[in-house]
Design an enzyme around this catalytic site. Structure first.
Site, PDB file in Angstrom:
ATOM      1  N   ARG A   1       0.836  -1.210   0.000  1.00 31.57           N
ATOM      2  CA  ARG A   1       0.000   0.000   0.000  1.00 31.57           C
ATOM      3  C   ARG A   1       0.866   1.255   0.000  1.00 31.57           C
ATOM      4  NH1 ARG A   1      -5.305  -1.981   3.550  1.00 31.57           N
ATOM      5  NH2 ARG A   1      -6.111  -3.145   1.777  1.00 31.57           N
TER       6      ARG A   1
ATOM      7  N   TYR B   1      -6.539   0.037  -7.131  1.00 34.48           N
ATOM      8  CA  TYR B   1      -5.882  -1.240  -6.801  1.00 34.48           C
ATOM      9  C   TYR B   1      -5.146  -1.174  -5.463  1.00 34.48           C
ATOM     10  CZ  TYR B   1      -1.698   0.349  -9.639  1.00 34.48           C
ATOM     11  OH  TYR B   1      -0.635   1.000 -10.184  1.00 34.48           O
ATOM     12  N   GLU B   2      -4.868  -2.354  -4.946  1.00 33.71           N
ATOM     13  CA  GLU B   2      -4.269  -2.496  -3.603  1.00 33.71           C
ATOM     14  C   GLU B   2      -5.201  -1.902  -2.541  1.00 33.71           C
ATOM     15  OE1 GLU B   2      -1.528  -4.501  -3.578  1.00 33.71           O
ATOM     16  OE2 GLU B   2      -2.057  -4.444  -1.461  1.00 33.71           O
ATOM     17  N   GLY B   3      -6.505  -2.053  -2.759  1.00 33.13           N
ATOM     18  CA  GLY B   3      -7.512  -1.544  -1.815  1.00 33.13           C
ATOM     19  C   GLY B   3      -7.955  -0.151  -2.204  1.00 33.13           C
TER      20      GLY B   3
ATOM     21  N   GLN C   1      -9.335   1.758   2.299  1.00 35.92           N
ATOM     22  CA  GLN C   1      -8.293   2.376   3.153  1.00 35.92           C
ATOM     23  C   GLN C   1      -8.948   3.147   4.293  1.00 35.92           C
ATOM     24  OE1 GLN C   1      -5.211   1.541   2.369  1.00 35.92           O
ATOM     25  NE2 GLN C   1      -5.953   0.652   0.460  1.00 35.92           N
TER      26      GLN C   1
END
Ligand SMILES: Cc1cc2nc3c(=O)[nH]c(=O)nc-3n(C[C@H](O)[C@H](O)[C@H](O)COP(=O)(O)OP(=O)(O)OC[C@H]3O[C@@H](n4cnc5c(N)ncnc54)[C@H](O)[C@@H]3O)c2cc1C
Length: 596
Positions: free
Chosen positions: A297, A437-439, A444
């Site tokens: 992240r 992407y990546e949450g 978050q």
């Protein structure tokens, strides 16, 4: 289109004056880090970024990666650039020395990675994914697995991927369906993964996929997911490359941005089942992913910063060249648009936010090193708590801000920004994925208000706002109008953050939906205030250096003025955001679904 030029002056200032590079160099295990070594690494990396990666950015975007019969061809120049990248040792930057890496602290690798991402985001994703896979293997892989894979991934002969997402399992990985059936000392994997970055390509000899899957008797939900290592070509005990595994790339996506980065649909086990090995223990795959999540992240947060820097450089160059309209102060001839106040406002907002994001990211990188290497346990835990709180902010705020900055960059160009020719549009198209992407930002923000604030009663957040109050006090004793104005805006912004933290802690238990309704505005508020905190520290250092008569006067003066701009234009948004957070839930939740 302008070529990327690494902002070395600001990078060095942030590293030395804000992130405390000297302190990092004193940590056990980081003794080899000297100021000269760091300067040398940054200069070499800057050359590679502007000389090799940046010139490929636009043509590679235009060409894109191409899929044919299960194979993917990356754009012209990528293979050669990748060869140079690994030959230069850049792929090995962060990995431990025992596996052929350089074991550099995060504080040093962070500006280097920022450069690659600014120069060519699509290219940078391949080594980023490989580094993530290496980290997973080092963290939980058996000695045998590490021996088989890690060295070749560190030296760049092989690359790595992360296979989490499936059509029905995106933000919610509890829904993963890919199956893993045990067969002796290995597993056979069956299923489909989508959106896999560099899932297939022609840059390296083998691709090592880290795959989330379920064993037949696994419990439902997140507790039944395991992690497997599944190579494209099977690997012998001695590390040699063997036959093709039963995994193939069925297609790649046509996307808004990052055209050069292949985003693959992967099919596992169409025939006899793809052979994979378990990493760690069964049913603990998601837990392992969470350990790695901070690094991943953080890396994506850096993409927001990197594209903001690139968009700023492009817009600044254009604003100095484009002649349009006369100066408001009079004069006969049309002038470069940088003379118009509104264009200056846009450029200042791009510059100030980019510098604030950089300062916060590098400070968090230094805390990651301290969380890892600090001599005593308490110091490590304190730094880790700070890192945990900051990760969703660096990821969510920097990517959302990167998109805004890239969009402002287009505005500076006027119509030419909307036309692909200038390159400004690519930065916005490329930036757009970073908040997904990546949450996603929503994910978050949920993490920030739930796991990071409510769960610990806001303890770490309060320590952070206390540290901000100490900086506010220093501003109070610094001379001059700029410092007074920065202090006033910063003080009100800290109050807004403190009030929101208290409100979240009190409200979470009895009205969780109200807290989550304001989660993204709160993440934004925290980003703005944390960025302002670092800009205030930067202004104080700059003022001190000016009074000592040392160093680059123009740089320090600009730093103070940029911090002042940030205070007037960004920090002043915090009190309004506070109101939206604590009062806004009623409006968010008011309509019945059929009223939309
Ligand atoms: C170009 C690209 C590259 C990618 N690379 C990889 C890769 O290498 N490996 C990999 O495994 N995956 C990869 N992904 C997948 C990516 O991580 C997912 O797209 C992302 O996690 C979001 O999942 P989703 O697309 O299913 O959206 P969804 O989960 O369907 O989300 C849709 C919307 O609902 C919101 N939402 C969902 N749940 C919640 C909630 N609980 N609270 C509030 N809001 C919520 C989201 O914020 C979003 O706005 C990639 C995706 C793309 C487009």
């Amino acid at each position: 289109m302008s070529e990327y030029k690494a902002p070395l002056r600001d990078m060095q200032f942030v590293l030395k004056e804000l992130a405390g590079l000297d302190n990092i160099a004193k940590l056990p295990g980081c003794e080899e880090v000297t100021a000269e070594l760091v300067d040398q690494i940054l200069e070499e990396s800057a050359k590679f970024a502007s000389g090799v990666l940046s010139p490929l950015n636009k043509p590679a975007d235009e060409e894109g990666s191409k899929w044919e019969n299960g194979e993917v061809r990356t754009p012209k120049g990528f293979k050669e650039a990748y060869k140079q990248f690994v030959a230069g040792g850049w792929n090995a930057l962060q990995a431990p020395a025992e596996y052929g890496g350089q074991g550099l602290p995060k504080t040093v690798s962070t500006p280097v990675i920022e450069m690659w991402k600014s120069a060519n985001l699509s290219f940078s994703l391949c080594p980023m994914l490989t580094a993530g896979a290496v980290e997973a293997l080092l963290l939980r892989g058996s000695e045998q697995i590490k021996d088989r894979y890690v060295r070749k991934m560190v030296d760049g002969t092989w690359t790595g991927t992360m296979n989490l997402t499936e059509p029905q399992a995106g933000s919610d990985l509890a829904l993963v369906k890919t199956r893993a059936v045990r067969e002796g000392d290995h597993y056979r994997i069956y299923g489909q993964k989508i959106f896999i970055t560099y899932g297939e390509h022609d840059l390296a000899e083998n691709i090592v996929h880290m795959v989330l899957a379920r064993t037949p008797d696994a419990p439902e939900g997140v507790r039944g997911i395991s992690l497997f290592v599944v190579p494209k070509f099977l690997v012998g005990r001695d590390g040699s490359r063997g036959a093709r595994n039963d995994v193939k790339c069925a297609s790649i996506e046509h996307k808004l941005g990052i055209h050069a980065s292949p985003t693959a649909v992967m099919i596992y086990g169409e025939k006899e089942g793809a052979l994979g090995q378990l990493v760690g223990e069964e049913n603990r795959g998601l837990e392992y992913m969470f350990i790695m999540m901070n690094a991943a992240r953080f890396a994506v947060g850096m993409e927001g910063l990197a594209l903001a820097e690139r968009a700023y450089q492009q817009a600044l160059g254009y604003a100095k060249e484009r002649i349009q309209s006369r100066d408001l102060a009079g004069g006969g001839k049309p002038v470069p648009i940088i003379r118009h106040p509104d264009v200056r406002r846009m450029l200042m907002s791009m510059k100030a936010q980019t510098e604030a994001m950089r300062a916060l990211a590098y400070v968090v990188a230094a805390a990651m090193d301290e969380a890892h290497h600090y001599p005593d346990k308490e110091g490590r835990a304190r730094n880790q708590a700070f890192v945990d709180l900051m990760i969703p902010i660096v990821k969510g705020w920097s990517t959302e801000t990167g998109i805004d900055v890239a969009s402002t960059g287009i505005q500076v160009h006027g119509g030419m920004g909307f036309i692909e020719e200038t390159g400004a549009a690519q930065y916005l198209r490329d930036a757009r994925i970073t908040s997904i992407y990546e949450g996603t930002t929503g994910i978050q923000a949920n993490d920030l208000v739930g796991r990071k604030i409510a769960r610990e009663g806001g303890a770490t957040a309060k320590e952070v706002t206390n540290a901000m109050r100490a900086v506010e006090a220093q501003l109070g004793s610094a001379a001059g109008e700029d410092m007074a104005e920065i202090r006033a805006a910063f003080s009100a912004a800290i109050t807004a953050a403190e009030e929101c933290v208290s409100w979240i802690v009190v409200t979470y238990g009895n009205d969780i939906k109200a807290v989550h309704a304001g989660a993204v505005p709160f993440l934004k508020l925290m980003g703005i205030v944390c960025g302002g905190w670092q800009m205030a520290r930067a202004a104080l250092v700059a003022q001190r250096r000016l009074s000592e008569g040392k160093g680059d006067k123009s740089f320090y003066e600009a730093k103070i003025k940029t911090a002042r701009f940030y205070a007037d234009h960004l920090l002043t948004q915090a009190p309004a955001l506070r109101n939206a957070i604590v009062r806004g839930a009623a409006g968010v939740m008011a309509l019945a679904e059929e009223q939309f």
